[in-house]
Design an enzyme around this catalytic site. Sequence first.
Site, PDB file in Angstrom:
ATOM      1  CD  GLU A 155      45.502  38.687  43.610  1.00 56.08           C
ATOM      2  OE1 GLU A 155      46.084  38.437  44.970  1.00 56.08           O
ATOM      3  OE2 GLU A 155      45.394  39.948  43.053  1.00 56.08           O
ATOM      4  CE  LYS A 229      49.061  39.588  47.274  1.00 55.52           C
ATOM      5  NZ  LYS A 229      47.660  39.898  47.042  1.00 55.52           N
ATOM      6  CB  CYS A 270      48.395  41.007  43.262  1.00 54.57           C
ATOM      7  SG  CYS A 270      47.359  42.559  43.090  1.00 54.57           S
TER       8      CYS A 270
END
Length: 396
Positions: A155, A229, A270
């Site tokens: 990331e 995300k 994440c």
Amino acid sequence: MNLSGCFFLPKQSPFYLFSLSYCYYSAAPSLILRPSVPRSVLRLTTPFLHRPPSHHLNPKRTIKSSSTCLKSTPTTLSATAAAAAASESSSSMAAFSEQARVPPALQLPTPPITKFKIGLCQLAVTPDKERNILHARTAIEEAAEKGAKLVVLPEIWNGPYSNDSFPVYAEDIGAGFDKSPSTAMLSEAARLLKVTIIGGSIAERDGDKLYNTCCVFDTDGNLIAKHRKIHLFDIDIPGKISFKESKTLTAGESPTVVDTEVGRIGIGICYDIRFQELAILYAARGAHLICYPGAFNTTTGPLHWELLQRARATDNQLYVATCSPARDPGAGYQAWGHSTLVGPFGEVLATTEHEEAILVAEIDYSQIELRRTNLPLEKQRRGDLYQLVDVHRHCA
């Protein structure tokens, strides 16, 4: 929750949700969870309304002893009747399991390749963007030399992970490779090395918005998927860590599953790994593997990083791969590291520490079918009690 006992969910929720109906005996009426917003689907499957037993309503009523209550007339089922009952029960369970996913879960597709090597490039990230791009290119080449057919980056690998840095290092991916040197490198590397690349994530600029975005490239260098995300990293642990991605970033609106030369892959970034509904949705869409580029920190990482990976893999009986940046002791944000590959039985197949590393390990998709045969969870789900709704598929 409102005064009527209903739970409300935001209309913009992009996928899923669970529901659970339950009730209990008491002097009060049975409690039922009910859906509120159709698109955000807390789905109630079978709302049983039970009247409590009369002795609960009348505390003065005398209850007979258990020995009296247990007396009954023995009943013997014939072999034919027993077989019929078992068959009916089996058919009911099959129907229930199918109802647990709306629409029904897709059959696991046959992958183009059963065994292959995956490369996880745990990279040191510096403030020098050009250096980071060249360094990532070298790492991809090294992973390919070690036999990796799928390469995963961390990331935010092209610049520091901070709200101040996101606008500075952001690239307009949609404007083409001339405006996005990071993705231009990934495309060229994928094409020349004939590998599939899960390009970690970079800050993406789209108009006046910024996203935390993962790009996926096939072996011809084509951009075949882009995941923004979905769940932004907004946390506050007093005395430990406070970070709010929402100060600069906008949340994505779509789950991402992509068919590649190495199988069907779900993408999360994440904080997305904390939301099991997304992983369940990916499994229901037939994913063999979920990749999570991520930069957990030294506060939550020791407790949750491996735990979450193993949970997502075990619950859904598929592979999970994560790739973190290496830890930089001088950086404002301390990454946990420990890039990892987990198998469909929850076993850690390969991992590393917090320093720079290129981790190469084997994936064998035949293990998915084996574990799903060992533990046939998909056939045992209770769609009469709970459901997961894939909103995008359901409304298509």
